[in-house]
Design a protein around this motif. Structure first.
Motif, short mmCIF file in Angstrom:
data_model
loop_
_atom_site.label_atom_id
_atom_site.label_comp_id
_atom_site.label_asym_id
_atom_site.label_seq_id
_atom_site.Cartn_x
_atom_site.Cartn_y
_atom_site.Cartn_z
N LEU A 141 42.83 51.13 6.27
CA LEU A 141 42.71 52.26 5.35
C LEU A 141 42.39 53.53 6.12
N THR A 142 41.65 53.43 7.20
CA THR A 142 41.39 54.60 8.04
C THR A 142 42.71 55.19 8.53
N GLU A 143 43.56 54.34 9.09
CA GLU A 143 44.85 54.82 9.59
C GLU A 143 45.71 55.38 8.45
N ASN A 144 45.67 54.74 7.30
CA ASN A 144 46.49 55.21 6.19
C ASN A 144 46.02 56.57 5.66
N ILE A 145 44.72 56.83 5.73
CA ILE A 145 44.22 58.17 5.37
C ILE A 145 44.84 59.20 6.31
N LEU A 146 44.85 58.88 7.59
CA LEU A 146 45.43 59.82 8.58
C LEU A 146 46.93 59.98 8.39
N ILE A 147 47.61 58.89 8.06
CA ILE A 147 49.05 58.96 7.82
C ILE A 147 49.33 59.89 6.63
N TYR A 148 48.55 59.76 5.57
CA TYR A 148 48.82 60.57 4.38
C TYR A 148 48.34 62.01 4.52
N SER A 149 47.37 62.24 5.35
CA SER A 149 47.01 63.62 5.68
C SER A 149 48.20 64.27 6.39
N TRP A 150 48.77 63.54 7.35
CA TRP A 150 49.97 64.03 8.04
C TRP A 150 51.11 64.21 7.05
N HIS A 151 51.29 63.25 6.15
CA HIS A 151 52.37 63.30 5.16
C HIS A 151 52.27 64.58 4.31
N CYS A 152 51.07 64.94 3.94
CA CYS A 152 50.86 66.18 3.19
C CYS A 152 51.29 67.39 4.01
N ARG A 153 50.83 67.48 5.25
CA ARG A 153 51.22 68.60 6.12
C ARG A 153 52.73 68.64 6.35
N HIS A 154 53.30 67.47 6.57
CA HIS A 154 54.73 67.30 6.85
C HIS A 154 55.58 67.88 5.71
N HIS A 155 55.27 67.48 4.48
CA HIS A 155 56.09 67.93 3.36
C HIS A 155 55.74 69.35 2.90
N LEU A 156 54.51 69.77 3.08
CA LEU A 156 54.18 71.17 2.82
C LEU A 156 54.98 72.06 3.78
N ALA A 157 55.10 71.65 5.02
CA ALA A 157 55.90 72.39 6.00
C ALA A 157 57.37 72.40 5.59
N HIS A 158 57.86 71.30 5.01
CA HIS A 158 59.25 71.28 4.53
C HIS A 158 59.47 72.32 3.44
N ILE A 159 58.53 72.41 2.51
CA ILE A 159 58.67 73.39 1.42
C ILE A 159 58.68 74.80 1.99
N ARG A 160 57.76 75.07 2.88
CA ARG A 160 57.69 76.42 3.50
C ARG A 160 58.95 76.70 4.30
N GLN A 161 59.43 75.71 5.01
CA GLN A 161 60.63 75.87 5.83
C GLN A 161 61.84 76.16 4.95
N ALA A 162 61.96 75.47 3.82
CA ALA A 162 63.08 75.70 2.89
C ALA A 162 63.05 77.14 2.38
N LYS A 163 61.86 77.62 2.07
CA LYS A 163 61.74 79.00 1.57
C LYS A 163 62.12 80.01 2.65
N GLU A 164 61.76 79.70 3.88
CA GLU A 164 62.01 80.63 4.98
C GLU A 164 63.46 80.60 5.46
N LEU A 165 63.99 79.37 5.66
CA LEU A 165 65.32 79.24 6.25
C LEU A 165 66.45 79.27 5.22
N ARG A 166 66.13 78.92 3.96
CA ARG A 166 67.05 79.05 2.83
C ARG A 166 68.37 78.30 3.01
N PHE A 167 68.26 76.99 3.33
CA PHE A 167 69.46 76.16 3.43
C PHE A 167 69.94 75.78 2.05
#
Length: 175
Positions: A149-175
């Motif tokens: 569960l410790t590792e999974n907390i870290l995985i999902y913290s990363w998952h949040c950052r990962h997909h938040l970055a995708h949203i920001r990237q879509a807004k910026e790069l406009r594909f």
């Protein structure tokens, strides 16, 4: 930009060699704040903007938000299974097929509401975990390995950052 950078704007998940209480607390805070951050990114977007992609052939902003709801529901269930069963084998799911189901037509704000409620419950549990709870594990059959569960907390913290970055990237790069 090369495809790998577009796919992984925050890099791939790397399990830290040393995991401290501070690191876990920080990861839980990231999970807790994720719905608010997503809301801030999408609240003023129109329907056309919600169809922007973070890379050519990638998901739209709407699909990313729906995917996060699907993924985080699965993770929440995995935590509960690990807390109540002895090293359960979890069921994987085909995330790309889930992302292409009819509910992708719904407003991403439906999934945002789900994320808000889910994260409130999930974080409540995460903040109450004991050291013993954090060491509990489940087996992921695709990797045939135990994940704590410790590792999974870290995985999902990363998952949040990962997909938040995708949203920001879509807004910026406009594909």
């Amino acid at each position: 930009m090369i495809l790998e950078q577009l796919k992984y704007p925050v890099g791939k998940f790397v399990k830290p060699e040393s995991i401290t209480t501070e690191l876990i607390d920080s990861a839980i805070s990231e999970i807790e704040n994720f719905p608010k951050l997503v809301k801030a990114e999408i609240q003023n977007l129109d329907e056309q903007d919600l169809q922007l992609r973070y890379r050519p052939g990638g998901w739209t902003i709407s699909q990313v938000v729906h995917h996060c709801a699907d993924s985080h529901i699965n993770s929440y269930v995995r935590f509960k299974l690990a807390l109540t069963e002895n090293i359960p084998t979890i069921k994987p799911y085909e995330e790309s097929l889930w992302a292409d189901l009819q509910d992708k037509q719904l407003s991403p704000f439906v999934s945002l509401k789900l994320l808000e409620a889910l994260h409130e419950r999930w974080v409540y549990i995460l903040k109450s975990l004991s050291e013993e709870d954090l060491s509990k594990e489940f087996i992921h059959p695709e990797q045939s390995e135990k994940i704590s569960l410790t590792e999974n907390i870290l995985i999902y913290s990363w998952h949040c950052r990962h997909h938040l970055a995708h949203i920001r990237q879509a807004k910026e790069l406009r594909f």
